[in-house]
Design a protein around this motif. Structure first.
Motif, PDB file in Angstrom:
ATOM      1  N   ASP A  50       0.844  -1.192   0.000  1.00 45.50           N
ATOM      2  CA  ASP A  50       0.000   0.000   0.000  1.00 45.50           C
ATOM      3  C   ASP A  50       0.882   1.245   0.000  1.00 45.50           C
ATOM      4  OD1 ASP A  50      -1.829   2.070   0.477  1.00 45.50           O
ATOM      5  OD2 ASP A  50      -3.149   0.743   1.622  1.00 45.50           O
ATOM      6  N   ARG A  52       0.168   4.249   0.350  1.00 46.60           N
ATOM      7  CA  ARG A  52      -0.173   5.235   1.376  1.00 46.60           C
ATOM      8  C   ARG A  52       0.529   4.953   2.703  1.00 46.60           C
ATOM      9  NH1 ARG A  52      -6.583   4.967   1.191  1.00 46.60           N
ATOM     10  NH2 ARG A  52      -5.974   2.757   1.194  1.00 46.60           N
ATOM     11  N   GLU A 294      -5.705   2.973   8.992  1.00 46.86           N
ATOM     12  CA  GLU A 294      -4.922   2.793   7.760  1.00 46.86           C
ATOM     13  C   GLU A 294      -4.443   1.352   7.616  1.00 46.86           C
ATOM     14  OE1 GLU A 294      -2.075   5.876   8.630  1.00 46.86           O
ATOM     15  OE2 GLU A 294      -2.886   7.150   7.041  1.00 46.86           O
TER      16      GLU A 294
END
Length: 310
Positions: A50, A52, A294
């Motif tokens: 990921d 992010r 997250e």
């Protein structure tokens, strides 16, 4: 009397006396080991895949997951194999490898936790300088320093421990090769050098612990001065998991090595060793993913992708 040159293997402490209990312990440890592999593996995959999560905090979390995998893989597989095959033996080289790897992963993990506390300190107390102080080069250097320090510390302890003459047999009263138990097999008065190294390592650990405490005092003071309740909540949500992991790591390790001699017995030593060598690597992924949106989102994407591939 046997000496270190004539010892080709060590005998580890059995997990149970009866065959039924040995098999029960095997299945229990297998479940714990698979849970640790799954949790740390998912964290590593989520952070790596990921984009992010390609930030300093998650970069260090990836390293922590890898260290946890290494730490629990150093001790449990051999313990499970011994329980399954009803044996206690570990080769001299295998014992030395266990000591080296265990010291490497354990010491590198504590150094990394210290670096992670510095990362949180900079993020909350010096947010305007965060991009400069914690750029990718600085993060890679700090992570490499944690791993390198672990390797150096491990080399020193392994070389020192296995250069000692052993006069007290080859029975290690622990389920893995633990340095304090090996020192009990050495000739009287010959282990002073390793004791000095252990004291030096303990001093480094104490210094790291003081740094973590001072960092979090500064962090909590800065968070409490924030005018926004949302800002305080976000700051606490990123700090509390790390603080919980540090507390778990320090409390289990401190109890293992600072417990009074009156509490020492083979059973108590076995339980305490399981506590500090198995519990943190298993619980760390749960602690970090429990309140982190997250991480939860990244994990759900990884699981969805995996299910689609099946």
């Amino acid at each position: 009397m046997p000496n270190s040159s004539s010892i080709s293997e060590f005998l580890l402490l059995p997990l149970a006396d009866t065959r039924q209990l040995q098999l029960l312990h095997f299945w229990l440890l297998l479940g714990i080991y698979l849970a640790a592999l799954l949790g740390n593996g998912l964290i590593s995959t989520a952070v790596a895949c990921d984009h992010r999560l390609h930030t300093p905090m998650y970069f260090f979390l990836l390293n922590l997951a890898l260290l946890d995998l290494g730490c629990i893989s150093t001790t449990l597989p051999k313990a499970m194999a011994n329980a399954l095959w009803d044996t206690r033996a570990i080769s001299y080289a295998g014992c030395a490898a266990q000591v080296f790897c265990f010291f490497l992963f354990l010491s590198a993990e504590f150094y990394l936790l210290t670096i992670m506390s510095y990362d949180r300190y900079v993020a909350i107390c010096k947010p305007l300088h965060y991009g400069t102080l914690m750029d990718s080069r600085a993060c890679a250097t700090m992570a490499a320093a944690a791993w390198g320090s672990g390797v150096l510390n491990s080399l020193l302890h392994t070389a020192s421990t296995f250069s000692l003459p052993l006069c007290q047999g080859n029975v290690v009263n622990q389920f893995f090769c633990e340095v304090p138990q090996i020192l009990k097999l050495s000739c009287s008065g010959s282990y002073l050098r390793e004791v000095v190294l252990l004291i030096f390592s303990a001093s480094l650990v104490f210094g790291c612990f003081v740094f973590i405490v001072v960092s979090y005092v500064q962090i909590f003071m800065a968070v409490l001065r924030m005018p926004s309740e949302q800002g305080r909540h976000k700051a606490f949500s990123t700090c509390l998991p790390h603080l919980a992991v540090v507390s778990l790591f320090v409390s289990t390790g401190a109890f293992a090595h600072l417990k009074p001699p009156s509490l020492s017995s083979p059973f108590v030593d076995l339980m305490v060793a399981l506590l500090y060598s198995v519990v943190p690597p298993t619980l760390n992924p749960i602690i970090y993913s429990m309140r982190n949106r997250e991480i939860k989102h990244a994990l759900s994407k990884v699981l969805q992708y995996t299910l689609l591939q099946l």
